[in-house]
Scaffold this motif. Structure first.
Motif, mmCIF file in Angstrom:
data_model
loop_
_atom_site.group_PDB
_atom_site.id
_atom_site.type_symbol
_atom_site.label_atom_id
_atom_site.label_comp_id
_atom_site.label_asym_id
_atom_site.label_seq_id
_atom_site.Cartn_x
_atom_site.Cartn_y
_atom_site.Cartn_z
ATOM 1 N N TRP A 126 39.194 35.712 -28.886
ATOM 2 C CA TRP A 126 38.431 35.523 -27.651
ATOM 3 C C TRP A 126 39.257 34.815 -26.561
ATOM 4 O O TRP A 126 39.801 33.737 -26.777
ATOM 5 N N ASN A 127 39.325 35.456 -25.429
ATOM 6 C CA ASN A 127 39.981 34.875 -24.263
ATOM 7 C C ASN A 127 38.944 34.031 -23.539
ATOM 8 O O ASN A 127 38.025 34.566 -22.921
ATOM 9 N N VAL A 128 39.091 32.726 -23.618
ATOM 10 C CA VAL A 128 38.032 31.821 -23.178
ATOM 11 C C VAL A 128 37.774 31.912 -21.676
ATOM 12 O O VAL A 128 36.655 32.165 -21.231
ATOM 13 N N ASN A 129 38.800 31.676 -20.875
ATOM 14 C CA ASN A 129 38.590 31.630 -19.423
ATOM 15 C C ASN A 129 39.267 32.783 -18.680
ATOM 16 O O ASN A 129 38.977 33.015 -17.502
ATOM 17 N N GLY A 130 40.146 33.511 -19.352
ATOM 18 C CA GLY A 130 40.829 34.618 -18.693
ATOM 19 C C GLY A 130 42.103 34.164 -17.999
ATOM 20 O O GLY A 130 42.305 32.977 -17.729
ATOM 21 N N ASN A 131 42.971 35.124 -17.715
ATOM 22 C CA ASN A 131 44.260 34.830 -17.092
ATOM 23 C C ASN A 131 44.281 35.221 -15.617
ATOM 24 O O ASN A 131 45.346 35.498 -15.061
ATOM 25 N N GLY A 132 43.089 35.251 -15.007
ATOM 26 C CA GLY A 132 43.028 35.672 -13.613
ATOM 27 C C GLY A 132 42.437 34.643 -12.678
ATOM 28 O O GLY A 132 42.000 34.999 -11.573
ATOM 29 N N TRP A 133 42.411 33.368 -13.076
ATOM 30 C CA TRP A 133 41.835 32.357 -12.196
ATOM 31 C C TRP A 133 42.781 32.000 -11.053
ATOM 32 O O TRP A 133 43.992 31.896 -11.245
ATOM 33 N N GLU A 134 42.187 31.765 -9.866
ATOM 34 C CA GLU A 134 42.984 31.427 -8.685
ATOM 35 C C GLU A 134 43.408 29.955 -8.669
ATOM 36 O O GLU A 134 44.298 29.585 -7.901
ATOM 37 N N PHE A 135 42.755 29.129 -9.486
ATOM 38 C CA PHE A 135 42.978 27.687 -9.429
ATOM 39 C C PHE A 135 43.572 27.173 -10.741
ATOM 40 O O PHE A 135 43.405 27.782 -11.798
ATOM 41 N N ARG A 136 44.228 26.017 -10.618
ATOM 42 C CA ARG A 136 44.667 25.361 -11.853
ATOM 43 C C ARG A 136 43.458 24.753 -12.534
ATOM 44 O O ARG A 136 42.436 24.433 -11.899
ATOM 45 N N ILE A 137 43.555 24.604 -13.846
ATOM 46 C CA ILE A 137 42.469 24.052 -14.655
ATOM 47 C C ILE A 137 43.005 22.816 -15.362
ATOM 48 O O ILE A 137 43.937 22.915 -16.190
ATOM 49 N N ALA A 138 42.459 21.648 -15.023
ATOM 50 C CA ALA A 138 42.971 20.398 -15.597
ATOM 51 C C ALA A 138 42.785 20.368 -17.108
ATOM 52 O O ALA A 138 43.675 19.922 -17.847
ATOM 53 N N GLN A 139 41.642 20.831 -17.578
ATOM 54 C CA GLN A 139 41.425 20.892 -19.028
ATOM 55 C C GLN A 139 40.455 22.021 -19.345
ATOM 56 O O GLN A 139 39.455 22.214 -18.646
ATOM 57 N N ALA A 140 40.786 22.771 -20.396
ATOM 58 C CA ALA A 140 39.927 23.855 -20.871
ATOM 59 C C ALA A 140 39.596 23.599 -22.328
ATOM 60 O O ALA A 140 40.437 23.122 -23.105
ATOM 61 N N SER A 141 38.377 23.953 -22.699
ATOM 62 C CA SER A 141 37.958 23.744 -24.087
ATOM 63 C C SER A 141 36.924 24.795 -24.455
ATOM 64 O O SER A 141 36.324 25.440 -23.593
ATOM 65 N N ALA A 142 36.732 24.955 -25.751
ATOM 66 C CA ALA A 142 35.751 25.924 -26.240
ATOM 67 C C ALA A 142 35.185 25.428 -27.558
ATOM 68 O O ALA A 142 35.897 24.818 -28.378
#
Length: 654
Positions: free
Chosen positions: A155-171
């Motif tokens: 599962w690709n949690v957030n995808g590789n196409g976001w325009e912004f940086r993400i300080a922290q990602a979790s699932a």
């Protein structure tokens, strides 16, 4: 005041100035960071049901500064994934809810490349600057991958196409009660990266994944969780059948549509579109059944050629030869002037139309650019008069059957577009095979038409069919190359759709030309017209050897000249007459010949001059017609590793 006071004031002033400068520099470095639009936290809660459906809640805390995040966020979600066998399959997707800062938020969706885009917010409502918490909840199916020894969620949690940086990602992944996650993996970074900057913790039926470094724009977190078989029910036969239809409905409609369209045209072509058998064609020196030059052109071309102006020119020339009008060729214009010779009642319909436009004795019809509108009206009346009297008598276009085929084709193509779940880019790519089909279809029809004269009906039809088949193969190869180049956007499974769409268009183009057929009377007259064409194009020595052929003379030449113009063979006929004029036996006639119906510059070669005048008359008339106003339009068209598995996509602000 003591002398030391000014010094103290200078020291204080310098101290405050230095402090102000330091404060300004600090604020200058801090403010841009504070004003940055980014995602502070991206958490995905993934609930797996016993039937394999996923309910996903994504909580996104984003800082909005009115730059790219004005009204809210958008979230892109792909509607395909690679199953355990490496096949591209179509997944289901349903938006459950969207909230912002704990309150329901309006949203809308639209199709994007390979998936769907969810917009949170309202176009007329702008966000205050600062942090906002967006929650997207959705359901999706067919995301579990079934292997022989285990099942897994990749599962690709957030995808590789976001325009912004993400300080922290979790699932956090939760399986049905009683299950146990026995294997985990996580990948971070841009698409295809194998970096593992994430920590994982599995406890019975739950696993938590957290990144250990921030994710930049276009970077994502992808997780893998393996579990024993049986935890999630394998798809039943009915479910597999439903999925198979979901994956292949577009291809099925396209292929069935191609078969139906080709079958429809083939069926009705055998019933109404086959030409009657060709008769015996022999050279002849008169028109069959006393046809006028205009009718010869009309029958020979199964309708008027050159917009009807060739037939108009031949009719005007025939009227001149018979003494009812004279023709004045004044280089930049043509004048048709009425003589005082009485017109019989049985004058052909088209010629009667021309005489009516010219007027009484001494009156004229001027053909030049200044009179273009009136000439156009005369030409329309000329064509309508002939078509009204003779439509359907010699040739049946069978437009009703063609319209039925076009309607069936449109129905099939709409079915592909509506039910085929095609990405916008693939819809745009469909233009390519359709364009190739039109090109090959017209080329095949043109070659078949060219083979009509001097070739058998079977040869003509086989030429069209063979070229059509070659075109279909070319469309197939071209579509395969196109799919290979665009496979990341469309998927190789769409090749049959492109080929079928091209085949449907090709069938319509080819049968547009093949469906019409001469009537038995038309076939008989076409054979006679072909005999006249052969006679007009024979060399003089061959013509002289034709039994019973009249001797060449100015009268014989003039009588058949309008028919030569109607058939497009006026130059060889005029050259033959010129050769006869130049012969020793006819030397005296050469010097004396000057047709009374024509006024113009003969030049050094009368045959070339009169032949050129006759052939150019139609184009001269057509050039005087005002060109229709054109309009322009444009269309445009949108536009194990990190990024693998299901889910993914990306997002941004709007």
């Amino acid at each position: 005041m003591p002398k030391s006071a000014p010094k103290r004031r200078n020291v204080v002033t310098r101290w405050f100035s230095g402090f102000g400068l330091v404060l300004f520099l600090c604020l200058a470095t801090v403010l841009p960071a504070a004003a940055e639009e980014y995602i502070r936290s991206y958490h995905s809660d993934i609930q797996v049901a016993e039937n394999g459906d996923l309910t996903v809640t994504e909580t996104i805390i984003a800082n909005a500064e009115g730059d790219r995040i004005k009204r809210g966020l958008f979230r892109d979600f792909p509607l395909t994934m690679q199953d355990a066998g490496g096949r591209t399959v179509r997944v289901g997707f349903e938006v459950v809810s969207v909230t912002r800062d704990g309150r329901p938020e309006p949203f809308h969706t639209e199709s994007v490349t390979g998936g769907i885009r969810i917009y949170s917010g309202d176009k007329d409502v702008f966000l205050r600057n600062g942090e906002h918490t967006f929650v997207f909840t959705y359901r999706t199916d067919r995301q579990i991958r079934y292997f022989d020894d285990h099942d897994e969620l990749y599962w690709n949690v957030n995808g590789n196409g976001w325009e912004f940086r993400i300080a922290q990602a979790s699932a956090r992944l939760t399986l049905p009660g009683g299950a146990r996650i026995n294997q985990t993996a996580a990948y971070t970074g841009p698409f295809g990266s194998t970096a593992r900057n994430a920590r994982m913790q599995a406890n019975d039926n739950q696993a938590v994944f957290t990144t250990t470094r921030p994710l930049g724009a276009q970077e994502g977190l992808t997780i893998v969780a393996g579990f024993p078989k049986g935890v999630v029910a394998a798809p039943s036969k009915d479910q597999q059948s439903d999925w198979w239809w979901r994956d292949n409905i577009g291809t099925i409609i396209a292929i069935v549509g191609l078969v139906l369209v080709v079958g429809y045209y083939a069926l009705f072509w055998t019933r109404v579109g086959r030409d009657p058998d060709r008769g015996v064609v022999v050279p002849r020196w008169d028109a069959p059944d006393g046809l006028s030059p205009a009718l010869v052109n009309y029958i020979d071309n199964k309708g008027f050629s050159g917009g009807g102006w060739t037939a108009f020119s031949a009719s005007a020339l025939d009227l001149a030869v018979k003494g009812y009008v004279t023709l004045e060729d004044l280089k930049e214009k043509i004048v048709i002037r009425r003589t005082d010779k009485p017109v019989p009642r049985d004058v052909p319909t088209g010629q009667a139309s021309i005489l009516s436009a010219v007027g009484g004795a001494g009156q004229s019809l001027v053909i030049d650019e200044a009179h273009g509108t009136s000439v156009q009206s005369v030409g329309t009346s000329f064509r309508q008069a002939i078509e009204k009297e003779h439509r359907g008598k010699y040739y049946k276009a069978n437009w009703g059957y063609v319209a039925g085929g076009v309607a069936l084709s449109i129905l099939m193509l709409l079915g592909v577009l509506i039910f085929g779940n095609l990405e916008p880019e693939l819809m745009a790519i469909l233009i390519v095979p359709a364009f190739l089909a039109v090109v090959f279809g017209f080329f095949a029809a043109a070659l078949g038409k060219g083979l009509r004269r001097g070739s058998s009906l079977f040869s003509k039809i086989m030429a069209v069919v063979i070229l059509g088949f070659i075109g279909f193969v070319a469309i197939s190869v071209g579509s395969a190359l196109l799919i290979a180049l665009m496979s990341e956007l469309t998927g190789s499974e769409h090749w049959p759709i492109l080929v079928s769409v091209g085949g449907i268009v090709l069938a319509n183009v080819i049968f547009f030309f093949l469906m019409g057929a001469p009537t038995p009377l038309g076939r008989k007259l076409m054979d006679g017209i072909e005999g006249l064409r052969i006679y007009l194009t024979l060399a003089e020595k061959d013509r002289m050897n034709t039994a019973g052929a009249p001797t060449m003379s100015p009268q014989h030449f003039e009588k058949l000249l309008p028919y030569a113009v109607a058939l497009g063979v006026e130059k060889p006929w005029s050259n033959t007459f010129e050769t006869w004029l130049a012969s020793a036996a006819a030397g005296a006639a050469a010097g004396a010949y000057a047709p009374g119906w024509y006024s113009g510059n003969y030049g050094s070669n009368f045959g070339e001059r009169i032949g050129g005048f006759s052939s150019s008359m139609a184009s001269t008339i057509a050039s005087t017609i005002p060109a229709p106003k054109s309009s322009s339009s444009s269309s445009g068209f949108s536009g194990g590793s990190s990024g693998g598995g299901g889910g993914g996509g990306g997002g941004g602000g709007w």
